[in-house]
Design a protein around this motif. Structure first.
Motif, short mmCIF file in Angstrom:
data_model
loop_
_atom_site.label_atom_id
_atom_site.label_comp_id
_atom_site.label_asym_id
_atom_site.label_seq_id
_atom_site.Cartn_x
_atom_site.Cartn_y
_atom_site.Cartn_z
N ASN A 1 0.83 -1.22 0.00
CA ASN A 1 0.00 0.00 0.00
C ASN A 1 0.85 1.26 0.00
N VAL A 2 2.05 1.17 0.57
CA VAL A 2 2.94 2.31 0.64
C VAL A 2 3.36 2.79 -0.75
N PHE A 3 3.23 1.91 -1.76
CA PHE A 3 3.60 2.27 -3.13
C PHE A 3 2.42 2.81 -3.93
N GLU A 4 1.31 3.09 -3.28
CA GLU A 4 0.09 3.44 -4.00
C GLU A 4 0.30 4.61 -4.97
N ASP A 5 0.90 5.70 -4.50
CA ASP A 5 1.11 6.86 -5.37
C ASP A 5 2.07 6.55 -6.51
N ILE A 6 3.11 5.78 -6.21
CA ILE A 6 4.10 5.43 -7.24
C ILE A 6 3.46 4.56 -8.32
N VAL A 7 2.67 3.58 -7.90
CA VAL A 7 2.02 2.68 -8.85
C VAL A 7 1.07 3.46 -9.75
N LYS A 8 0.36 4.43 -9.17
CA LYS A 8 -0.55 5.26 -9.98
C LYS A 8 0.22 6.04 -11.05
N GLY A 9 1.46 6.39 -10.73
CA GLY A 9 2.26 7.17 -11.67
C GLY A 9 2.87 6.38 -12.80
N ILE A 10 2.83 5.05 -12.71
CA ILE A 10 3.37 4.21 -13.79
C ILE A 10 2.35 4.17 -14.92
N PRO A 11 2.76 4.47 -16.15
CA PRO A 11 1.81 4.45 -17.28
C PRO A 11 1.14 3.08 -17.41
N SER A 12 -0.16 3.08 -17.70
CA SER A 12 -0.87 1.81 -17.86
C SER A 12 -0.47 1.10 -19.14
N GLN A 13 -0.19 1.88 -20.19
CA GLN A 13 0.18 1.27 -21.47
C GLN A 13 1.58 1.72 -21.86
N VAL A 14 2.48 0.77 -22.00
CA VAL A 14 3.84 1.05 -22.46
C VAL A 14 4.18 0.21 -23.69
N LEU A 15 3.15 -0.34 -24.34
CA LEU A 15 3.38 -1.09 -25.56
C LEU A 15 3.96 -0.17 -26.62
N SER A 16 4.97 -0.66 -27.31
CA SER A 16 5.66 0.15 -28.30
C SER A 16 5.16 -0.20 -29.70
N SER A 17 5.17 0.80 -30.57
CA SER A 17 4.84 0.56 -31.98
C SER A 17 6.10 0.34 -32.81
N GLU A 18 7.26 0.47 -32.16
CA GLU A 18 8.51 0.23 -32.87
C GLU A 18 8.75 -1.27 -33.02
N SER A 19 9.71 -1.63 -33.85
CA SER A 19 9.98 -3.04 -34.12
C SER A 19 10.53 -3.74 -32.88
N LEU B 1 9.83 6.00 -3.33
CA LEU B 1 10.39 5.67 -4.64
C LEU B 1 11.62 4.79 -4.49
N MET B 2 12.50 5.14 -3.56
CA MET B 2 13.70 4.32 -3.33
C MET B 2 13.32 2.91 -2.91
N SER B 3 12.32 2.80 -2.06
CA SER B 3 11.89 1.49 -1.59
C SER B 3 11.28 0.68 -2.73
N PHE B 4 10.52 1.34 -3.59
CA PHE B 4 9.91 0.65 -4.73
C PHE B 4 10.99 0.14 -5.70
N LEU B 5 11.94 1.00 -6.04
CA LEU B 5 13.01 0.61 -6.96
C LEU B 5 13.85 -0.52 -6.37
N TRP B 6 14.11 -0.44 -5.06
CA TRP B 6 14.85 -1.50 -4.38
C TRP B 6 14.09 -2.82 -4.45
N THR B 7 12.79 -2.75 -4.28
CA THR B 7 11.95 -3.95 -4.34
C THR B 7 12.04 -4.61 -5.71
N MET B 8 11.83 -3.82 -6.75
CA MET B 8 11.82 -4.38 -8.10
C MET B 8 13.22 -4.86 -8.52
N GLN B 9 14.25 -4.13 -8.09
CA GLN B 9 15.61 -4.53 -8.43
C GLN B 9 15.93 -5.90 -7.84
N ASN B 10 15.54 -6.13 -6.61
CA ASN B 10 15.84 -7.40 -5.96
C ASN B 10 14.99 -8.54 -6.48
N VAL B 11 13.76 -8.26 -6.86
CA VAL B 11 12.94 -9.29 -7.50
C VAL B 11 13.61 -9.72 -8.81
#
Length: 711
Positions: free
Chosen positions: A466-484, A597-607
């Motif tokens: 829950n502590v990441f709620e604001d950070i998660v909201k800030g991540i774009p929902s769609q990051v699909l690329s149209s590039e090759s 933000l630091m905690s979120f990045l640390w979490t994802m980096q270690n996963v």
């Protein structure tokens, strides 16, 4: 026969001419014209073209240099008007200057780029000559170029030499062949020279005779160029089908595990292709050495053979035993860069001769051969000796410790305790390559489990995240690329280059005995790397239960790292107030945001690090069993990320797994990071359109068409 011209004119018999002298004159004039044409026809000889297209490390005759060649990473040294080094992207940029000097480490690809340029320029009808200076003495004259031409081309050398803009390629400049460069400058408008980096810095960096040359350096391949090389090689073996992106990922992971972030092997084409060839054709019969260990062994044997060591077991075993003992001597008495003084080398030789049968001088000379020996004196470091490549030092040190583990138990225990020191980590990896004794593995697992033992592994459920709620909201929902796909894969590998550069430059070499928590953190990180190597190397000889225990140790260790910085809202507020009191100029809201933000990045980096350690497709069934037993969101996340990293192609069963996970864990953090990671996969892998459309529907995304890859 109609394409051949008969002489005399119209092929009439000479005896039918009323004046036979006229007939013979026609024959003479015709032959003279033909000979003149042949003298002016400067075509490459077929046997020499084949020789230049050959590759020394691939046994299949149908594979040529052009089949696998990737333009290397070449940086131009700064001149007085430039502030940064310039990367040369292609042969056109390389040949912009008339005089070029290419320096690079041994086996960095200097001769390959020379051959590629030579063949390419031949196709463009550019007058070019190749000279391997290793085959000539120090005396320089025009005969060197004349003789080289006669071996390479049809046609008259004198006429050929009158052409404008001729280029001569002088490969393998040594400290004794500089006069050939001087001679070339007199005979050719353009000159390209290659030289080993050590020779360049020792003899030629400030040499006035090379003042007009633009100096450039061959560097290890980037991850993107390595992928191109691997793709080129695999295509040759799979001409009847399309090569899957997941297939390339699997081979890349195997190669990277041997190279170990350029710390062990430089990412030069020779080494990448040698690793691939070793896996394809030469698996070890001796189960006391792992498959990765066998790759290093093959490379070392190749060096010994090049230096002139006889292909006999007795001679090879003598060299290997000498090198093992010397590696341990360097560990005990050498510098932290694994170099040792010449006087200590001499002492070692004497002591070695008392304990073992002394090596013949001829063998020692080959071991210490400056050009091909496995031990060399780098003149930049005075009288210090070292193994030619880091992998050689760690291979022999690991083998020595594996064979003498009881005698030097204290050394190994110290390394295990301080595994966060890079050299200890690498030594342990190589020791495990050579040993069948599980004691070191058990010790590493125990040290990992005892590090941060008062911290519970993160679960990453709704309450924890829950502590990441604001950070998660800030991540774009769609990051699909149209590039090759290939364009996106290139970006991904550029990010790997940056990460590798930063992690290599930040290697910790000492540790701090007073910082127990910090050392515990580094210990878990490095132990997970070691345990990951064990899984990738020894999975075939480990019992299923041992694999499961190792998987759980890696995942729990990584999740304890996550917990070490994963704070709930009250803890975030407490830390923010503390920092604000000491830095009142900082906004407390910004401090809270920064901590989250630091905690979120640390979490994802270690996963991601956990997933990287488990990246071996063969062990996925065991991982799935462990995940089912643990049954937590964090374990589910690891298993799904691992699935994305190890499947050769994302198909319907993977789509069903995605849907079941999102239904099971319906909260913002899990939904967003799984969506983001899945989209990243779709950006970098070709997926059948119906499957991709179904995934987009599950993730509530708009399906997009994209540019097709050229590959």
């Amino acid at each position: 026969m109609s394409k051949f011209k008969a002489l005399p004119v119209d092929g009439k018999p000479i005896t039918t001419f009323s004046d036979e002298d006229t007939a013979w004159q026609q024959v003479y004039e015709g032959l003279k014209t033909l000979i003149d044409e042949l003298r002016k026809t400067f075509t490459i000889r077929d046997d020499y073209r084949k020789e230049m297209q050959g590759t020394e490390f691939l046994s299949q005759e149908h594979i040529t240099l052009n089949d696998i060649f990737v333009f290397p990473v070449i940086n131009s040294e700064r001149n007085s008007e430039e502030t940064n080094e310039k990367t040369i992207e292609n042969e056109k940029e390389l040949l912009t200057d008339d005089h070029i000097l290419i320096h690079g480490e041994r086996l960095s690809g200097k001769t390959a780029i020379c051959r590629h340029l030579y063949l390419s320029l031949i196709e463009q009808s550019v007058p070019v000559l190749y000279v391997d200076l290793d085959t000539f003495g120090r005396r320089a004259d025009d005969d060197v170029f004349h003789n080289s031409y006669e071996r390479q081309f049809h046609g008259d050398y004198t006429l050929w030499s009158k052409q404008d803009d001729k280029l001569v390629i002088l490969d393998n400049l040594s400290n004794q062949t500089i006069e050939h460069v001087t001679s070339a400058l007199e005979c050719f408008e353009k000159v390209l020279v290659t030289v080993e980096t050590d020779t360049y810095f020792a003899y030629y960096r400030d040499d006035e005779r090379l003042a007009k040359f633009r100096k450039v350096e061959i560097l290890p391949l980037t991850h993107s160029k390595q992928e191109m090389l691997i793709r080129n090689r695999i295509k040759l073996s799979t001409k009847d089908r399309q090569v899957l992106d997941g297939e390339i990922d699997e081979v890349e992971n195997r190669v990277n595990s041997v190279i170990i972030n350029n710390r062990i092997l430089p990412r030069y084409p020779f080494y990448v292709l040698s690793i691939l060839q070793t896996y394809e054709g030469y698996m070890p019969n001796d189960l006391s050495v792992t498959s990765y260990g066998h790759c290093y062994y093959v490379l070392i044997i190749a060096h010994l053979f090049r230096s002139g060591i006889a292909r006999s077991d007795d001679e090879i075993n003598s060299c290997m035993n000498f090198a093992e003992n010397l590696a341990f001597e360097i560990y005990l008495r050498g510098t932290k860069e694994h170099r040792i003084k010449q006087e200590l080398i001499e002492e070692f030789k004497n002591e070695y001769g008392k304990r073992y049968l002394p090596l013949r001088d001829s063998i020692l000379n080959r071991i210490f051969d400056q050009n091909y020996g496995i031990i060399t004196n780098n003149q930049k470091f005075g009288d210090l000796y070292q193994f030619r490549n880091p992998y050689m030092y760690y291979y022999f040190l690991g083998k020595y410790l594996a064979r003498n583990c009881d005698k030097h138990k204290d050394v190994i225990e110290s390394m295990v305790t301080k595994s966060y020191v890079t050299t200890n980590c690498l030594t342990l990896i190589f020791t495990i390559h050579h040993t069948t004794d599980d004691q070191i593995i058990e010790d590493i697992m125990l040290q990992t489990m005892c590090s941060l033992e008062n911290i519970e592994p993160a679960i990453l459920n709704r309450d924890e995240t829950n502590v990441f709620e604001d950070i998660v909201k800030g991540i774009p929902s769609q990051v699909l690329s149209s590039e090759s796909v290939q364009s996106e894969r290139t970006k991904e590998r550029e990010a790997r280059d940056n990460h590798e550069f930063n992690s290599t430059n930040n290697d910790d070499e000492s540790g701090d005995e007073s910082l127990d928590t910090v050392n515990d953190i580094y210990r878990i990180m490095t132990n997970n790397e070691i345990l990951g190597q064990i899984l990738k190397n020894k999975y075939g000889s480990l019992e299923r239960e041992r694999i499961a225990d190792t998987v759980e140790t890696i995942v729990d260790g990584g999740l304890r790292l996550v917990s070490s910085l994963l704070s709930n809202q009250d803890e975030v507020n407490h830390i923010a107030v503390y920092l604000h009191e000491r830095n009142p100029e900082l906004n407390i809201h910004d401090i809270r945001k920064m901590i989250r933000l630091m905690s979120f990045l640390w979490t994802m980096q270690n996963v991601e690090k956990i997933v990287s350690a488990l990246n071996k497709p063969e062990i996925r069934p065991v991982v799935q069993d462990v995940v089912s037993r643990k049954n937590t969101p964090s374990y589910d996340l690891v298993e799904y990320f691992l699935r994305l990293d190890t499947v050769r192609k994302f198909e319907d069963n993977d789509r069903r797994k995605l849907k079941s996970l999102l239904d099971k864990h319906n909260y913002p953090f899990f939904q967003k990071v799984v969506s983001f990671r899945t989209q990243r996969y779709l950006n970098t892998h070709k997926v059948d359109t119906p499957v991709e459309q179904a995934v987009c529907s599950i993730l509530k995304l708009k399906f997009r068409s994209r540019v097709k890859s050229l590959t």
